[in-house]
Scaffold this motif. Structure first.
Motif, PDB file in Angstrom:
ATOM      1  N   GLU A   1       0.828  -1.212   0.000  1.00  0.00           N
ATOM      2  CA  GLU A   1       0.000   0.000   0.000  1.00  0.00           C
ATOM      3  C   GLU A   1       0.860   1.259   0.000  1.00  0.00           C
ATOM      4  O   GLU A   1       0.558   2.234  -0.687  1.00  0.00           O
ATOM      5  CB  GLU A   1      -0.968  -0.028   1.190  1.00  0.00           C
ATOM      6  CG  GLU A   1      -2.224  -0.815   0.848  1.00  0.00           C
ATOM      7  CD  GLU A   1      -2.921  -1.426   2.058  1.00  0.00           C
ATOM      8  OE1 GLU A   1      -2.602  -1.038   3.205  1.00  0.00           O
ATOM      9  OE2 GLU A   1      -3.787  -2.310   1.841  1.00  0.00           O
ATOM     10  N   LYS A   2       1.962   1.210   0.751  1.00  0.00           N
ATOM     11  CA  LYS A   2       2.880   2.371   0.772  1.00  0.00           C
ATOM     12  C   LYS A   2       3.469   2.614  -0.610  1.00  0.00           C
ATOM     13  O   LYS A   2       3.597   3.746  -1.067  1.00  0.00           O
ATOM     14  CB  LYS A   2       4.019   2.132   1.765  1.00  0.00           C
ATOM     15  CG  LYS A   2       3.612   2.377   3.200  1.00  0.00           C
ATOM     16  CD  LYS A   2       4.838   2.315   4.120  1.00  0.00           C
ATOM     17  CE  LYS A   2       4.394   2.094   5.550  1.00  0.00           C
ATOM     18  NZ  LYS A   2       5.051   0.963   6.204  1.00  0.00           N
ATOM     19  N   LEU A   3       3.843   1.517  -1.257  1.00  0.00           N
ATOM     20  CA  LEU A   3       4.420   1.622  -2.595  1.00  0.00           C
ATOM     21  C   LEU A   3       3.405   2.241  -3.564  1.00  0.00           C
ATOM     22  O   LEU A   3       3.745   3.089  -4.397  1.00  0.00           O
ATOM     23  CB  LEU A   3       4.823   0.218  -3.054  1.00  0.00           C
ATOM     24  CG  LEU A   3       5.862   0.073  -4.145  1.00  0.00           C
ATOM     25  CD1 LEU A   3       7.120   0.874  -3.845  1.00  0.00           C
ATOM     26  CD2 LEU A   3       6.215  -1.410  -4.309  1.00  0.00           C
ATOM     27  N   TYR A   4       2.162   1.835  -3.419  1.00  0.00           N
ATOM     28  CA  TYR A   4       1.096   2.386  -4.271  1.00  0.00           C
ATOM     29  C   TYR A   4       1.033   3.901  -4.102  1.00  0.00           C
ATOM     30  O   TYR A   4       1.035   4.662  -5.070  1.00  0.00           O
ATOM     31  CB  TYR A   4      -0.251   1.758  -3.893  1.00  0.00           C
ATOM     32  CG  TYR A   4      -1.379   2.145  -4.832  1.00  0.00           C
ATOM     33  CD1 TYR A   4      -1.815   1.264  -5.808  1.00  0.00           C
ATOM     34  CD2 TYR A   4      -2.005   3.385  -4.756  1.00  0.00           C
ATOM     35  CE1 TYR A   4      -2.841   1.607  -6.677  1.00  0.00           C
ATOM     36  CE2 TYR A   4      -3.022   3.747  -5.627  1.00  0.00           C
ATOM     37  CZ  TYR A   4      -3.440   2.850  -6.578  1.00  0.00           C
ATOM     38  OH  TYR A   4      -4.448   3.193  -7.455  1.00  0.00           O
ATOM     39  N   THR A   5       0.977   4.337  -2.855  1.00  0.00           N
ATOM     40  CA  THR A   5       0.860   5.778  -2.583  1.00  0.00           C
ATOM     41  C   THR A   5       2.077   6.529  -3.110  1.00  0.00           C
ATOM     42  O   THR A   5       1.950   7.588  -3.726  1.00  0.00           O
ATOM     43  CB  THR A   5       0.733   6.004  -1.059  1.00  0.00           C
ATOM     44  OG1 THR A   5      -0.333   5.176  -0.598  1.00  0.00           O
ATOM     45  CG2 THR A   5       0.442   7.442  -0.718  1.00  0.00           C
ATOM     46  N   LEU A   6       3.243   5.938  -2.889  1.00  0.00           N
ATOM     47  CA  LEU A   6       4.485   6.584  -3.328  1.00  0.00           C
ATOM     48  C   LEU A   6       4.549   6.712  -4.849  1.00  0.00           C
ATOM     49  O   LEU A   6       4.911   7.751  -5.391  1.00  0.00           O
ATOM     50  CB  LEU A   6       5.660   5.722  -2.833  1.00  0.00           C
ATOM     51  CG  LEU A   6       7.062   6.246  -3.046  1.00  0.00           C
ATOM     52  CD1 LEU A   6       7.336   7.363  -2.041  1.00  0.00           C
ATOM     53  CD2 LEU A   6       8.085   5.121  -2.829  1.00  0.00           C
TER      54      LEU A   6
END
Ligand code: TMP
Length: 214
Positions: free
Chosen positions: A124-129
């Motif tokens: 999820e963090k990667l998605y946001t980034l």
């Protein structure tokens, strides 16, 4: 064609599901129907969808002998996704088009997360980034009992890519992952019973799409 206007900026529709659920058939049928109604439609897929991302797709899916670690695989998938969003999806949405995408980030959550063992919060963090605020407006999850999807991928008689050749437990984890995600995101994800006829499935998809539009 292409005269119908959508009152918001474009519409991003994704198709998800395990192997052999009939996503590709349904996406073509929906594109044809929407084009006949006069919409501007872009049909695309992941991994891939633009030349740079298709090159990365070949890297990921190409070799049956060399397997990337799920984290490297995910970083490649996100490099492909960034190219695809920047060069194809976002410009099409900005131009008010309907984008129909065969798989998107939910597939990463399910294949590399639920089934591959990577942490969902990392994904999820990667998605946001990498992707930021863009989210699909509507996601069809084509759901099949695992015995049927295993049977269908085998009976195609095509050389299986490295994801399709994984075992039955993998298929089970995929299904569970997609169903759990759909429960967590009822505002955009709809589970479609893909064990019915192509036409029955298509009528439901078209109806859901038109409801979303109104
Ligand atoms: P396809 O068979 O629907 O074209 O998808 C290609 C394969 O890539 C399929 O086995 C699922 C896998 N995949 C992932 O593992 N992670 C992803 O993020 C995406 C988009 C696909």
């Amino acid at each position: 064609m292409g005269h119908q206007k959508i009152d918001k900026k474009g519409l991003f529709i994704t198709f998800e599901g395990g192997e052999g659920a009939g996503k590709s058939t349904q996406i073509v049928k929906l594109r044809e129907a929407l084009e006949n109604l006069g919409f501007d439609v872009v049909q695309t897929r992941e991994p891939g969808g633009c030349p740079e991302a298709e090159q990365i797709r070949d890297l990921i899916l190409g070799s049956a002998q060399h397997h990337f670690d799920p984290l490297s695989e995910t970083l490649l998938l996100y490099a492909a996704r960034y190219e695809h969003v920047k060069k194809k999806i976002q410009p099409a949405l900005d131009a008010g088009k309907i984008v129909l995408c065969d798989r998107f980030a939910d597939s990463t959550l399910v294949y590399q997360g639920y089934a591959g063992g990577l942490s969902l919060s990392l994904l999820e963090k990667l998605y946001t980034l990498v992707i930021g605020d863009l989210k699909p407006d509507l996601t069809f999850v084509l759901d099949l009992p695992i015995e049927v999807s295993a049977e269908r991928t085998q009976s195609r008689g095509l050389p299986q890519d490295r994801f399709e050749s994984k075992d039955i437990d993998f298929h089970r984890r995929l299904r569970k992952g997609f169903l759990e995600l759909a429960q967590q995101h009822p505002e955009r994800m709809v589970v479609i019973d893909a064990s019915r006829t192509i036409e029955e499935i298509f009528q439901q998809i078209l109806k859901l799409f038109l409801t979303k539009l109104s």
